[in-house]
Design a protein around this motif. Structure first.
Motif, PDB file in Angstrom:
ATOM      1  N   VAL A  51      -7.925 111.973  68.520  1.00 40.12           N
ATOM      2  CA  VAL A  51      -9.333 112.007  68.120  1.00 40.12           C
ATOM      3  C   VAL A  51      -9.820 110.586  67.885  1.00 40.12           C
ATOM      4  O   VAL A  51      -9.058 109.714  67.473  1.00 40.12           O
ATOM      5  CB  VAL A  51      -9.575 112.871  66.856  1.00 40.12           C
ATOM      6  CG1 VAL A  51      -9.312 114.337  67.138  1.00 40.12           C
ATOM      7  CG2 VAL A  51      -8.738 112.411  65.686  1.00 40.12           C
ATOM      8  N   SER A  52     -11.087 110.397  68.192  1.00 36.14           N
ATOM      9  CA  SER A  52     -11.746 109.108  68.001  1.00 36.14           C
ATOM     10  C   SER A  52     -13.063 109.358  67.274  1.00 36.14           C
ATOM     11  O   SER A  52     -13.572 110.488  67.287  1.00 36.14           O
ATOM     12  CB  SER A  52     -12.033 108.459  69.361  1.00 36.14           C
ATOM     13  OG  SER A  52     -10.832 108.221  70.055  1.00 36.14           O
ATOM     14  N   ASP A  55     -15.747 112.318  68.014  1.00 33.86           N
ATOM     15  CA  ASP A  55     -15.189 113.528  68.615  1.00 33.86           C
ATOM     16  C   ASP A  55     -15.455 114.725  67.702  1.00 33.86           C
ATOM     17  O   ASP A  55     -15.321 114.633  66.478  1.00 33.86           O
ATOM     18  CB  ASP A  55     -13.680 113.400  68.830  1.00 33.86           C
ATOM     19  CG  ASP A  55     -13.308 112.449  69.958  1.00 33.86           C
ATOM     20  OD1 ASP A  55     -14.208 111.983  70.682  1.00 33.86           O
ATOM     21  OD2 ASP A  55     -12.103 112.171  70.105  1.00 33.86           O
ATOM     22  N   GLU A  70     -17.948 115.879  63.148  1.00 33.25           N
ATOM     23  CA  GLU A  70     -17.409 114.849  64.021  1.00 33.25           C
ATOM     24  C   GLU A  70     -16.434 113.962  63.260  1.00 33.25           C
ATOM     25  O   GLU A  70     -16.660 113.626  62.109  1.00 33.25           O
ATOM     26  CB  GLU A  70     -18.536 113.993  64.596  1.00 33.25           C
ATOM     27  CG  GLU A  70     -19.460 114.764  65.509  1.00 33.25           C
ATOM     28  CD  GLU A  70     -20.568 113.908  66.090  1.00 33.25           C
ATOM     29  OE1 GLU A  70     -20.684 112.722  65.735  1.00 33.25           O
ATOM     30  OE2 GLU A  70     -21.335 114.445  66.906  1.00 33.25           O
ATOM     31  N   GLU A  74      -9.851 107.524  63.845  1.00 30.92           N
ATOM     32  CA  GLU A  74      -9.126 107.541  65.104  1.00 30.92           C
ATOM     33  C   GLU A  74      -7.664 107.836  64.807  1.00 30.92           C
ATOM     34  O   GLU A  74      -7.112 107.336  63.828  1.00 30.92           O
ATOM     35  CB  GLU A  74      -9.246 106.191  65.811  1.00 30.92           C
ATOM     36  CG  GLU A  74      -8.593 106.185  67.180  1.00 30.92           C
ATOM     37  CD  GLU A  74      -8.997 105.003  68.029  1.00 30.92           C
ATOM     38  OE1 GLU A  74      -8.276 104.721  68.980  1.00 30.92           O
ATOM     39  OE2 GLU A  74     -10.027 104.368  67.729  1.00 30.92           O
TER      40      GLU A  74
END
Length: 125
Positions: A51-52, A55, A70, A74
């Motif tokens: 995940v960043s 995302d 969201e 990261e």
């Protein structure tokens, strides 16, 4: 008949958070000033996913709307602590664990968050 505690005894006990590799527990966000809990509509990530920031982690239902949560971090999803359809998840409750290194994911297979209001974990020796 087998004792009622037998199935629970078969599960490995969760280790204190201090015994895990470096990680971050992402907590249920307050999506409005009056929100105290939300429902997990649909989880969009699974263990092992990278995940960043930006995302989509999951969709959260409030009493007014369904909003996408969201990631602000990261890393790699190491544990998911809530399930699709889970209701009344308190704001601030741990929802998933993210680690920097994908190699650390297996260490979280039996992860359980520390009890709310519990004593801090002892420092590692």
């Amino acid at each position: 008949a087998a004792p009622a505690a037998a199935p629970a005894a078969a599960a490995a006990p969760a280790a204190p958070a201090a015994n895990y590799p470096s990680h971050m527990a992402l907590q249920m966000p307050a999506l409005s000033p009056t929100m105290t809990a939300g429902n997990i509509s649909t989880m969009k990530v699974k263990v092992g996913d990278k995940v960043s920031p930006g995302d989509l982690i999951c969709d959260i239902e409030t009493d007014k709307a369904t909003i996408g949560w969201e990631s602000q971090e990261e890393g790699y999803v190491a544990a998911i602590l809530v399930k699709d359809g889970q209701t009344d998840v308190a704001v601030g409750a741990p929802c998933l664990v993210v680690v920097d290194d994908a190699a650390d994911i297996p260490a979280f297979a039996n992860y359980a968050p520390p009890a709310a209001g519990g004593a801090p974990a002892p420092p590692p020796r």
